[in-house]
Design a protein around this motif. Structure first.
Motif, short mmCIF file in Angstrom:
data_model
loop_
_atom_site.label_atom_id
_atom_site.label_comp_id
_atom_site.label_asym_id
_atom_site.label_seq_id
_atom_site.Cartn_x
_atom_site.Cartn_y
_atom_site.Cartn_z
N GLY A 302 35.73 34.70 39.94
CA GLY A 302 36.32 35.45 38.82
C GLY A 302 37.52 34.83 39.66
O GLY A 302 38.01 35.25 41.04
N THR A 304 41.57 35.80 41.05
CA THR A 304 42.15 37.27 40.99
C THR A 304 43.12 36.27 40.33
O THR A 304 44.16 35.37 41.20
N ARG A 343 39.72 40.02 41.07
CA ARG A 343 38.30 39.74 40.88
C ARG A 343 37.21 38.73 42.00
O ARG A 343 38.11 39.13 43.49
#
Length: 357
Positions: A302, A304, A343
């Protein structure tokens, strides 16, 4: 608060005396019938005459015929939103929120794009005024002075969005674009990164891109670091161009260990380039984005990113414009916060990871 921004000399919707077809005809040295033919794109006008009429109309900031004159006493209940591009999904989220709030108040939305060409934006605004649009949402702080003069001449309220005018010259609703990349840069520096690259949209006519680049540079400077020009890539906003820009950064001398992308589209394109090159994210390259979209959140790992208030901006812009048109109270300047969302796309640089292991 007030019924109109304190810097304005007239209430919203009040237009000063403006030029007509007779004024254009007099300045161009032609008849009003010729002016009408030129402005209605008739082919029965020679090129030199057409040029003189168009130059006169531009000089006098003349918007032709019917709708604009009718609206001296009647409103269309139409709001125009002129955005840089329909391709960038975040602008769609802002205008969708704008449309929903306007619909609740009995107003309709007219949408147009200018492709990051501010002269085109000014021309489109004139066309929408001609068709009776009451007020405007504009994106960003960069606009031609001719656009502001046009809106002033025709008494059309407008609000700038996606940024807040630091000089408070024009009503604006947005967030601190500089702070968005400043926060992600500080995050990367705290992880131990010292060679940080930038993947950005071109800067011309795009104050958001400039501010986001400034945020990275400011964070680097606070730690005695700089942005290596070899580690910067400017590309139009798309996955393909972002991938190409990131490929150049990967091939640069002493390539960066982390890259700040100025939006999530760039960041995901950068991740694609890393996958093709066999560069692992985040083990060998950390990547961050801005806007916290589903596109970035659903990547593996995922992304950031920084959450930006694009929906809040659309709603607040609708509320402000309707209040100004209807004589209600309104706030000329509104700034919403941004928030870093961490993330899996960021980690310490490879050297520090090995040392920790």
């Amino acid at each position: 608060m007030g019924t109109e921004h304190s810097g304005s000399k007239r209430p919203a919707g009040a237009a000063k005396a403006r030029s007509g077809a007779k004024d254009v005809a007099q300045l161009a040295g032609v008849s009003t019938a010729t002016v009408s033919r030129v402005l209605n794109n008739s082919q029965q006008v020679d090129p030199d005459t057409r040029r003189r009429v168009l130059e006169a109309a531009t000089k006098l900031r003349y918007v032709p015929h019917g709708a604009a004159r009718t609206l001296r006493s009647h409103r269309s209940r139409m709001i125009g939103a002129i955005v840089p591009s329909f391709d960038y999904a975040l602008y769609a989220r802002t205008t969708s929120a704008l449309q929903q709030r306007l619909d609740e108040r009995g107003y309709a939305l007219v949408l147009a794009e200018h492709h990051y060409d501010l002269a085109v934006e000014t021309r489109i605004a004139g066309q929408l005024i001609e068709r009776g649009v009451d007020a405007f949402l504009l994106v960003g702080l960069d606009h031609e002075q001719a656009l502001f003069s046009l809106l002033e001449d025709y008494g059309r309220p407008f609000v700038l969005t996606w940024g807040v005018d630091p000089l408070q010259r024009h009503p604006s609703i947005g967030f601190d674009n500089r702070a968005a990349t400043y926060e992600v840069a500080r995050h990367l520096i705290a992880l131990g990164h010292r060679r940080i690259g930038l993947l950005s949209a071109p800067l011309s006519g795009n104050d958001r891109a400039r501010a986001r680049g400034e945020g990275l540079r400011a964070a680097l400077a606070e730690h005695g670091l700089g942005l290596d020009p070899r580690h910067v890539a400017y590309e139009p906003i798309s996955l393909a161009t972002a991938e190409a820009g990131m490929a150049r950064l990967l091939a640069a001398p002493d390539r960066p260990t982390a890259v700040v992308a100025t939006n999530d589209v760039f960041a995901v394109g950068a991740m694609l380039a890393c996958r093709k090159a066999g560069v692992r994210v985040p083990q060998e390259m950390s990547i961050t984005g801005v806007d916290n979209t589903d596109l970035g959140a659903t990547q593996t790992p995922g992304l950031t990113s920084v959450a930006t208030p694009v929906v809040d901006i659309g709603r607040a812009a609708a509320d402000q414009l309707v209040a100004r048109l209807e004589g209600g109270p309104w706030e000329p300047f509104q700034q919403f916060p941004v928030q870093l969302v961490q993330r899996g796309s960021t980690a310490p640089p490879a050297g520090l990871q090995r040392a920790a292991g």
